[in-house]
Design an enzyme around this catalytic site. Sequence first.
Site, PDB file in Angstrom:
ATOM      1  N   HIS A 177      -0.961  -9.904  -1.264  1.00  0.00           N
ATOM      2  CA  HIS A 177      -2.149 -10.264  -2.057  1.00  0.00           C
ATOM      3  C   HIS A 177      -1.833 -10.886  -3.412  1.00  0.00           C
ATOM      4  CE1 HIS A 177      -5.426  -8.233   0.304  1.00  0.00           C
ATOM      5  NE2 HIS A 177      -4.370  -7.673   0.859  1.00  0.00           N
ATOM      6  N   ASP A 386      -1.927 -14.842 -11.476  1.00  0.00           N
ATOM      7  CA  ASP A 386      -2.787 -14.049 -10.602  1.00  0.00           C
ATOM      8  C   ASP A 386      -2.677 -14.583  -9.181  1.00  0.00           C
ATOM      9  OD1 ASP A 386      -4.671 -12.129  -9.956  1.00  0.00           O
ATOM     10  OD2 ASP A 386      -6.019 -12.681 -11.583  1.00  0.00           O
TER      11      ASP A 386
HETATM   12  O1  F6P Z   1      -4.294  -7.249  -6.432  1.00  0.00           O
HETATM   13  C1  F6P Z   1      -3.263  -6.399  -6.165  1.00  0.00           C
HETATM   14  C2  F6P Z   1      -3.685  -4.952  -6.187  1.00  0.00           C
HETATM   15  O2  F6P Z   1      -2.611  -4.110  -5.943  1.00  0.00           O
HETATM   16  C3  F6P Z   1      -4.739  -4.658  -5.156  1.00  0.00           C
HETATM   17  O3  F6P Z   1      -4.195  -4.388  -3.907  1.00  0.00           O
HETATM   18  C4  F6P Z   1      -5.425  -3.517  -5.793  1.00  0.00           C
HETATM   19  O4  F6P Z   1      -6.714  -3.365  -5.366  1.00  0.00           O
HETATM   20  C5  F6P Z   1      -5.398  -3.874  -7.270  1.00  0.00           C
HETATM   21  O5  F6P Z   1      -4.240  -4.614  -7.434  1.00  0.00           O
HETATM   22  C6  F6P Z   1      -5.530  -2.642  -8.135  1.00  0.00           C
HETATM   23  O6  F6P Z   1      -4.328  -2.003  -8.262  1.00  0.00           O
HETATM   24  P1  F6P Z   1      -4.088  -0.452  -8.004  1.00  0.00           P
HETATM   25  O7  F6P Z   1      -4.265  -0.231  -6.548  1.00  0.00           O
HETATM   26  O8  F6P Z   1      -2.710  -0.236  -8.503  1.00  0.00           O
HETATM   27  O9  F6P Z   1      -5.132   0.266  -8.810  1.00  0.00           O
END
Ligand code: F6P
Length: 495
Positions: A177, A386
């Site tokens: 992602h 990003d």
């Molecule tokens: O965009 C990458 C990501 O790891 C997503 O998978 C996730 O929803 C977001 O960042 C938030 O991060 P975390 O899961 O560490 O709260």
Amino acid sequence: MAFDLMPFMRDIKDINGPLTIISNRAPYELRKRAGKATYEKTVGGLVSVLDEIMCQDGGTWVAWGEAAGTVERVSVPVEDPKYTIKLIQLSDQEVRNYYQGFSNRVLWPLSHYFLDRCHFRTEYWKAYESVNYKFARAYASGARSQESIWIHDFHLTLLPSLIRGENRDLSIGFFWHIPFPSAPVFRVLPWREEVLRGLLGSDLIGFQLHAHAENFLQSVEDVLKVPVDREKLIIEYEGRTVRVGAFPVGIDYKRWNTLASNPTNEEKALQIRREVGGKYLLVGADRLDYTKGILERLLAYERFLEKYPEYHGNVCLLQIAVPSRTRVEEYMILKRSIDETIGRITGRFSTRKWVPVRYLYKAFPIEELVNYYSAADAAMITPLRDGMNLVAKEYVASRIGDNGCLILSEFAGAAGILKDAVIVNPYNIEDLADTIHRCLSMSESEKQSRMQRLRRAVKENDVHWWCQSFLQTLAQTSQGRKTEVAGINPPTSLT
Ligand code: F6P
């Protein structure tokens, strides 16, 4: 239900067997309501769509059961169960080393080109390895030999190979992602080989942009000395064909559009404008993360106020910062810097009647976010790096009157799709300050023609398109399987 997933899921199920999703975060969270513990769906379009597929078709979702205590399985939705979530328990030390450590202090900064924020610690790597094993074991108990598996994100790079083992019938898709860094940056990682070999257990590896897929191919070639086919976007690895491709994640356009069209949204948006006062409203909405460029945005806004005093009393930047990874040191430091900078700007420019920045440090449900997006004359989405940035797309989907202006960083994956935004280099503070002025003084007709094209782009490549194109390509790619699944353009056409 937003749209009928059944026809294409039926095809995919016939080819690949039932679907298992594996991700670090679970789609449902344990919450207390009126003293009673229950599992509620987490916010986010992506989770909603994947949940929709699982609800229609059944299957299993394997994820970290944060706050789930000793519960190992939960059937969801609680009121009418359709599928099962297998919850993985992590010890405090595993959370520190696997999640906060290797995921958020190694792979996250590395992939976003923040090498100075990487902490290459062996204990982080060891925990990352063992938690990936833990996920693999949890998956394996009760798994069938013929099914498709969709693994998500950088927390679980070793999983495809661990699950693959000798099992060639499994159909394994992996979606990365975040940005995949250029090969010279990726090669810095001490465990680069293990991570690449882990990922290559997949049949299909999806990225947000074609450029990220190319970076991955280059890394495979440089690190593993395995030949790659850049034209066909395939790698022949250990007697299997691994395909890579670009599948830019979209949002649930229809949902945002519907929320924005609700008359109460218009009322609430007007109320927000009245409350902040002045003529112009700018909005920023991000997780509080150093990759999001919040600090640089504030500095640019401060410079804008210095350079264009005619806006004093007439403009407000409303910054929403969602608490994130709050136990990781870099995030704590950033929070302090943001607090200080906002304090300085407020102290420097505020008058008795006017406050130039409003700062909301909390998460909002999408029903409220849409009010802010609808209220704002311009959105400042200026990450330093990003993978995609869905806020940019949400702002666009909320502008049902084809108005408003999107200021977008060239380093957001979304800039590859939203070409009619006002594209900026977020490191160029002087230029960003001038861009704010440019957007606030842009003619209505220019804003309208840009927004119309932006809305078309967001609508065409929405989250349903993303999900369908990834799963169909996985079906086509899976080893030894030929499919007649039709309808969606191959992802290689995306750049
Ligand atoms: O965009 C990458 C990501 O790891 C997503 O998978 C996730 O929803 C977001 O960042 C938030 O991060 P975390 O899961 O560490 O709260």
